[in-house]
Design a protein around this motif. Structure first.
Motif, PDB file in Angstrom:
ATOM      1  N   PHE A 228      48.371 -50.813  18.668  1.00 33.06           N
ATOM      2  CA  PHE A 228      49.558 -49.960  18.580  1.00 33.06           C
ATOM      3  C   PHE A 228      49.168 -48.512  18.325  1.00 33.06           C
ATOM      4  CE2 PHE A 228      53.846 -51.728  18.699  1.00 33.06           C
ATOM      5  CZ  PHE A 228      53.535 -53.010  19.085  1.00 33.06           C
ATOM      6  N   LYS A 229      48.171 -48.309  17.465  1.00 34.17           N
ATOM      7  CA  LYS A 229      47.727 -46.941  17.206  1.00 34.17           C
ATOM      8  C   LYS A 229      47.142 -46.332  18.475  1.00 34.17           C
ATOM      9  CE  LYS A 229      46.576 -47.003  12.276  1.00 34.17           C
ATOM     10  NZ  LYS A 229      45.426 -46.993  11.349  1.00 34.17           N
ATOM     11  N   ALA A 230      46.397 -47.148  19.224  1.00 31.44           N
ATOM     12  CA  ALA A 230      45.813 -46.645  20.473  1.00 31.44           C
ATOM     13  C   ALA A 230      46.922 -46.212  21.427  1.00 31.44           C
ATOM     14  CB  ALA A 230      44.938 -47.711  21.112  1.00 31.44           C
ATOM     15  N   GLN A 231      47.982 -47.016  21.503  1.00 32.84           N
ATOM     16  CA  GLN A 231      49.107 -46.641  22.363  1.00 32.84           C
ATOM     17  C   GLN A 231      49.729 -45.340  21.884  1.00 32.84           C
ATOM     18  OE1 GLN A 231      51.866 -49.911  22.672  1.00 32.84           O
ATOM     19  NE2 GLN A 231      50.238 -51.357  23.103  1.00 32.84           N
ATOM     20  N   ALA A 232      49.857 -45.212  20.556  1.00 37.47           N
ATOM     21  CA  ALA A 232      50.445 -43.991  19.999  1.00 37.47           C
ATOM     22  C   ALA A 232      49.569 -42.782  20.330  1.00 37.47           C
ATOM     23  CB  ALA A 232      50.611 -44.124  18.487  1.00 37.47           C
ATOM     24  N   VAL A 233      48.251 -42.950  20.226  1.00 31.66           N
ATOM     25  CA  VAL A 233      47.351 -41.843  20.552  1.00 31.66           C
ATOM     26  C   VAL A 233      47.510 -41.463  22.020  1.00 31.66           C
ATOM     27  CG1 VAL A 233      44.941 -41.166  20.810  1.00 31.66           C
ATOM     28  CG2 VAL A 233      45.681 -42.325  18.740  1.00 31.66           C
ATOM     29  N   PHE A 234      47.626 -42.468  22.872  1.00 32.55           N
ATOM     30  CA  PHE A 234      47.787 -42.181  24.298  1.00 32.55           C
ATOM     31  C   PHE A 234      49.076 -41.387  24.545  1.00 32.55           C
ATOM     32  CE2 PHE A 234      49.395 -43.295  28.545  1.00 32.55           C
ATOM     33  CZ  PHE A 234      48.356 -42.805  29.306  1.00 32.55           C
ATOM     34  N   ILE A 235      50.172 -41.868  23.961  1.00 33.73           N
ATOM     35  CA  ILE A 235      51.456 -41.175  24.149  1.00 33.73           C
ATOM     36  C   ILE A 235      51.377 -39.763  23.585  1.00 33.73           C
ATOM     37  CG2 ILE A 235      53.926 -41.201  23.624  1.00 33.73           C
ATOM     38  CD1 ILE A 235      53.660 -44.267  23.355  1.00 33.73           C
ATOM     39  N   ALA A 236      50.756 -39.636  22.407  1.00 38.48           N
ATOM     40  CA  ALA A 236      50.660 -38.319  21.776  1.00 38.48           C
ATOM     41  C   ALA A 236      49.757 -37.387  22.567  1.00 38.48           C
ATOM     42  CB  ALA A 236      50.133 -38.463  20.349  1.00 38.48           C
ATOM     43  N   ALA A 237      48.748 -37.962  23.239  1.00 40.03           N
ATOM     44  CA  ALA A 237      47.806 -37.130  23.978  1.00 40.03           C
ATOM     45  C   ALA A 237      48.450 -36.542  25.237  1.00 40.03           C
ATOM     46  CB  ALA A 237      46.571 -37.939  24.346  1.00 40.03           C
ATOM     47  N   LEU A 238      49.446 -37.256  25.782  1.00 43.12           N
ATOM     48  CA  LEU A 238      50.033 -36.809  27.053  1.00 43.12           C
ATOM     49  C   LEU A 238      50.535 -35.358  27.022  1.00 43.12           C
ATOM     50  CD1 LEU A 238      51.885 -40.050  28.227  1.00 43.12           C
ATOM     51  CD2 LEU A 238      49.890 -38.996  29.289  1.00 43.12           C
ATOM     52  N   PRO A 239      51.429 -34.978  26.093  1.00 44.27           N
ATOM     53  CA  PRO A 239      51.883 -33.580  26.113  1.00 44.27           C
ATOM     54  C   PRO A 239      50.742 -32.592  25.881  1.00 44.27           C
ATOM     55  CG  PRO A 239      52.695 -34.705  24.151  1.00 44.27           C
ATOM     56  CD  PRO A 239      52.096 -35.753  25.032  1.00 44.27           C
ATOM     57  N   ALA A 240      49.768 -32.987  25.053  1.00 45.08           N
ATOM     58  CA  ALA A 240      48.679 -32.061  24.730  1.00 45.08           C
ATOM     59  C   ALA A 240      47.748 -31.854  25.912  1.00 45.08           C
ATOM     60  CB  ALA A 240      47.902 -32.587  23.522  1.00 45.08           C
ATOM     61  N   THR A 241      47.402 -32.931  26.610  1.00 43.13           N
ATOM     62  CA  THR A 241      46.534 -32.756  27.777  1.00 43.13           C
ATOM     63  C   THR A 241      47.295 -32.028  28.884  1.00 43.13           C
ATOM     64  OG1 THR A 241      47.124 -35.001  28.431  1.00 43.13           O
ATOM     65  CG2 THR A 241      44.977 -34.705  27.410  1.00 43.13           C
ATOM     66  N   PHE A 242      48.612 -32.294  28.949  1.00 40.75           N
ATOM     67  CA  PHE A 242      49.411 -31.552  29.925  1.00 40.75           C
ATOM     68  C   PHE A 242      49.348 -30.063  29.630  1.00 40.75           C
ATOM     69  CE2 PHE A 242      53.269 -29.256  30.834  1.00 40.75           C
ATOM     70  CZ  PHE A 242      53.356 -29.405  32.208  1.00 40.75           C
ATOM     71  N   ALA A 243      49.500 -29.729  28.339  1.00 43.44           N
ATOM     72  CA  ALA A 243      49.473 -28.312  27.958  1.00 43.44           C
ATOM     73  C   ALA A 243      48.161 -27.663  28.395  1.00 43.44           C
ATOM     74  CB  ALA A 243      49.657 -28.173  26.447  1.00 43.44           C
ATOM     75  N   GLY A 244      47.050 -28.377  28.173  1.00 48.04           N
ATOM     76  CA  GLY A 244      45.754 -27.848  28.576  1.00 48.04           C
ATOM     77  C   GLY A 244      45.660 -27.667  30.077  1.00 48.04           C
ATOM     78  N   ALA A 245      46.094 -28.695  30.804  1.00 49.10           N
ATOM     79  CA  ALA A 245      46.027 -28.643  32.265  1.00 49.10           C
ATOM     80  C   ALA A 245      46.895 -27.509  32.801  1.00 49.10           C
ATOM     81  CB  ALA A 245      46.483 -29.980  32.848  1.00 49.10           C
ATOM     82  N   PHE A 246      48.067 -27.383  32.208  1.00 43.51           N
ATOM     83  CA  PHE A 246      49.017 -26.371  32.673  1.00 43.51           C
ATOM     84  C   PHE A 246      48.479 -24.963  32.434  1.00 43.51           C
ATOM     85  CE2 PHE A 246      52.521 -23.495  32.028  1.00 43.51           C
ATOM     86  CZ  PHE A 246      53.318 -23.758  33.135  1.00 43.51           C
ATOM     87  N   LEU A 247      47.986 -24.744  31.223  1.00 45.21           N
ATOM     88  CA  LEU A 247      47.537 -23.395  30.890  1.00 45.21           C
ATOM     89  C   LEU A 247      46.303 -22.990  31.700  1.00 45.21           C
ATOM     90  CD1 LEU A 247      49.206 -21.769  28.949  1.00 45.21           C
ATOM     91  CD2 LEU A 247      47.317 -21.829  27.325  1.00 45.21           C
ATOM     92  N   THR A 248      45.503 -23.991  32.101  1.00 44.09           N
ATOM     93  CA  THR A 248      44.344 -23.703  32.940  1.00 44.09           C
ATOM     94  C   THR A 248      44.778 -23.056  34.254  1.00 44.09           C
ATOM     95  OG1 THR A 248      43.104 -25.505  31.996  1.00 44.09           O
ATOM     96  CG2 THR A 248      42.409 -24.764  34.156  1.00 44.09           C
ATOM     97  N   HIS A 249      45.822 -23.645  34.853  1.00 51.61           N
ATOM     98  CA  HIS A 249      46.291 -23.058  36.111  1.00 51.61           C
ATOM     99  C   HIS A 249      47.054 -21.770  35.878  1.00 51.61           C
ATOM    100  CE1 HIS A 249      44.928 -25.833  39.119  1.00 51.61           C
ATOM    101  NE2 HIS A 249      45.301 -26.851  38.363  1.00 51.61           N
ATOM    102  N   HIS A 250      47.687 -21.676  34.731  1.00 52.64           N
ATOM    103  CA  HIS A 250      48.423 -20.460  34.398  1.00 52.64           C
ATOM    104  C   HIS A 250      47.459 -19.271  34.271  1.00 52.64           C
ATOM    105  CE1 HIS A 250      51.786 -18.168  32.827  1.00 52.64           C
ATOM    106  NE2 HIS A 250      51.008 -17.745  31.829  1.00 52.64           N
ATOM    107  N   TYR A 251      46.330 -19.502  33.589  1.00 57.96           N
ATOM    108  CA  TYR A 251      45.327 -18.454  33.422  1.00 57.96           C
ATOM    109  C   TYR A 251      44.350 -18.391  34.592  1.00 57.96           C
ATOM    110  CZ  TYR A 251      46.481 -17.803  28.457  1.00 57.96           C
ATOM    111  OH  TYR A 251      47.097 -17.523  27.275  1.00 57.96           O
ATOM    112  N   GLN A 252      44.381 -19.412  35.435  1.00 56.15           N
ATOM    113  CA  GLN A 252      43.423 -19.572  36.544  1.00 56.15           C
ATOM    114  C   GLN A 252      41.989 -19.630  36.030  1.00 56.15           C
ATOM    115  OE1 GLN A 252      45.697 -16.218  38.767  1.00 56.15           O
ATOM    116  NE2 GLN A 252      44.499 -17.332  40.288  1.00 56.15           N
ATOM    117  N   PHE A 253      41.845 -20.064  34.803  1.00 49.99           N
ATOM    118  CA  PHE A 253      40.522 -20.055  34.187  1.00 49.99           C
ATOM    119  C   PHE A 253      40.445 -21.155  33.136  1.00 49.99           C
ATOM    120  CE2 PHE A 253      38.231 -18.735  30.300  1.00 49.99           C
ATOM    121  CZ  PHE A 253      36.948 -18.652  30.803  1.00 49.99           C
TER     122      PHE A 253
END
Lengths: 346, 254
Positions: A228-253
């Protein structure tokens, strides 16, 4: 016994709260409005903001993009915290998402439409697997591991010169326009806030919440809490990894700063100032702290001092958090009543 | 009616460093029986329970449940096989309303498989369970956060949590500890009813008078070893048992 008179605050629920909490009956349009207006106000405000580009200027549009990024990381922190995992290294999620996006874009020339979703899901998987062995740790011990992880990644990239080394990867494809960027990240932020709130109202969310209170009893109810904790980590990681992916393209770097401590501390501060456990608080905290830090930018070095003082005032003065405080004011009357004190009473 | 053996413990031992917390303990339990486990403080009662339910892995020995070897099983798997246990230090989920505390076991893999049910059905089942263990009907207590419950109710909630799992074997670890005389008196008839309904019970208990009203037989531990087993009235006459309790309340209670 001589009776002294003291004063205390008495709190009374407004009728609307009693009716909606216990008996789920709303009778008038006024009451319905009273309940939904704050939400409508927030959603509408955020959705209208990108349309005001001429008025606000690109600078503040960029500030809101960063704000949403921090809000997503804070939401992620809050979800982990709700399961009893205190993360001091949100940057690891952010950085992993950012680097996977950068790698996919540079090596395979994939467009943002493909790299961002791929990096979000795959990055969350990677982070879950990284943290799986330490999920049985609690409190400070888990926090220390998460704090070390982004620093570890930074040094690995620095010394082995993989993924662009200290130079990072630049010239990545950009997102079509700032307005579209804003709409994407604002929508995702809102979906996460309301989605997480809804998730924690389900029976599944109840189990997650219970793990924080007393994990032994959750085991005794027949749940495999590591899973259950692993599932929670996965769910919690989704917005954070999205933020990283998004900002990479936003900064193009993407480069080593993706693992910077800022991405660990700011989300944490946002969630604490906003009030942990409510998700909305985490978002509110980010929308307070990030623009505030920008407003203070003119002050030069003093900025950090003033910023710290403001943070201190919030943490000391409002330990419950801003959102729970506002919510309470919204739903409860408060009045001062006198009371008789017994001898030796305070 | 011939009864099958539901639980068999064979030479179970646990060493913590050099200390033998539980040493070569064996006993059998038939379906529908109520077994009491007694002994002075620190004699290994709770460790024995933890060994059976998988919360601690045994150093040696075996546990058989319904004919299957479950030695060292993961604790959540033991629960899903039908072994429900309460904790000596019962802690509710403080920030969750009382009745929602029961939604969690009612949502467990075991109950979902046995009973099924959709979201919302479980609320009603939870309220019924609370009434069963003595929460007043129509009171507001079940809707309050469990952190505000008085100790006696916490124990009742703990009992309700066990029962919500539709267990085949219920293990109660010092359910009465910290409860007042009147609280114990009010929960006793409920335990007797459980026994009469044919539920299999193991009760670890210090309060022998109350324990003996519920159980059919007892196992006595001292320094991790089983020193006696048998009917309650026989066991209290046992010289070694008397010595282990230093001649305390045993005389008056039987």
């Amino acid at each position: 016994m001589s009776a002294k008179v003291g004063y205390r605050k008495e709190r009374l629920d407004r009728g609307i709260k009693a009716r909606t909490d216990d008996i789920f009956a709303i009778s008038t349009y006024r009451e319905i409005l009273y309940l939904i207006l704050p939400r409508v106000f927030v959603i509408a405000g955020l959705l209208i903001f990108p349309l005001l580009g001429d008025f606000t200027g690109v600078y503040w549009q960029n500030v809101i993009v960063i704000t949403c990024t921090i809000a997503l990381l804070a939401l992620s922190w809050d979800l982990l915290h709700s399961v009893g995992l205190v993360s001091l290294g949100q940057a690891v999620f952010f950085g992993v998402g950012a680097y996977i996006t950068g790698f996919l874009a540079q090596q395979f020339g994939l467009p943002p439409l493909v790299t961002i979703p791929l990096a979000t899901v795959f990055g969350a998987l990677v982070c879950t697997m990284l943290l799986y062995p330490v999920l049985r740790l609690r409190g400070v011990y888990f926090g220390l591991i998460t704090f070390a992880l982004p620093l570890l990644f930074m040094r690995i990239i620095e010394t082995t010169k993989v993924l662009g080394g200290t130079e990072g990867m630049s010239g990545l494809p950009a997102l079509p326009s700032i307005a579209i960027s804003l709409y994407i990240i604002i929508t995702i932020t809102l979906v996460c806030v309301f989605g997480f709130q809804r998730l924690f109202e389900t029976d599944y969310g109840l189990v997650l919440k219970a793990i924080k209170d007393n994990d032994r009893s959750v085991i005794a109810a027949g749940f495999n809490i590591s899973w259950f904790k692993a599932q929670a980590v996965f769910i919690a990681a989704l917005p954070a990894t999205f933020a990283g992916a998004f900002l990479t393209h936003h900064y193009q770097f993407v480069g080593i700063p993706a693992f910077a401590t800022d991405y660990s501390i700011l989300p944490l501060a946002s969630a604490i100032v906003g009030g942990p456990g409510s998700f909305f608080g985490a978002m509110l905290g980010a929308f307070l702290l990030v623009p505030l830090s920008e407003l203070l930018r003119d002050l030069g070095t003093l900025r950090i001092v003033i910023y710290s003082v403001i943070l201190l005032i919030f943490v000391v003065g409002l330990p419950e958090g801003l959102y729970p405080y506002l919510r309470r004011k919204y739903f409860q009357f408060e009045r001062v009543v006198s009371m008789e004190l017994e001898e030796g009473g305070k | 009616m011939s009864k099958e053996t539901i639980l068999e413990v064979r030479n179970l031992s646990k060493n913590f460093g050099g200390v033998k917390a539980v040493s070569e303990v064996s006993f059998q339990l038939k379906r529908g029986e109520a077994l009491g486990v007694m002994g002075p403080n620190g004699c290994g009662k709770s460790t024995l329970i933890n060994l059976i339910t998988g919360f601690i892995k045994p150093s040696s020995g075996q546990v058989f449940y319904q004919g299957k070897d479950i030695t060292g099983i993961a604790p959540h798997k033991a629960v899903n096989l039908g072994i429900a246990r309460s904790f000596q230090m019962a802690k509710p989920f403080y920030n969750i309303p009382v009745y929602k505390n029961l939604i969690i076991p009612l949502f467990s893999p075991r109950v979902r498989k046995l009973v099924g049910g959709k979201f919302g059905d479980r609320d009603e089942a939870a309220i019924h369970l609370l009434e069963d263990v003595g929460f007043e009907r129509d009171s507001s207590i079940p809707y309050k956060a469990a952190g505000s419950l008085p100790h006696g109710y916490v124990k009742r909630l703990e009992l309700a949590r066990c029962l919500s799992l539709e267990p085949d074997l219920i293990i109660l670890d010092e359910l009465f500890s910290g409860m007042s005389m009147s609280e114990v008196a009010s929960i006793l008839p409920f335990l007797e009813r459980l026994r009469d309904e044919g539920k299999t019970l193991i009760m670890v208990e210090h309060r022998l008078k109350e324990l003996f009203r519920v159980v059919d037989k007892v196992v006595v531990l001292n320094f991790g070893k089983k020193i006696a087993e048998g009917l309650p009235e026989e066991v209290v006459q046992n010289e070694e048992v008397r010595k282990s309790y230093l001649g305390s309340e045993v005389d008056s209670s039987a």
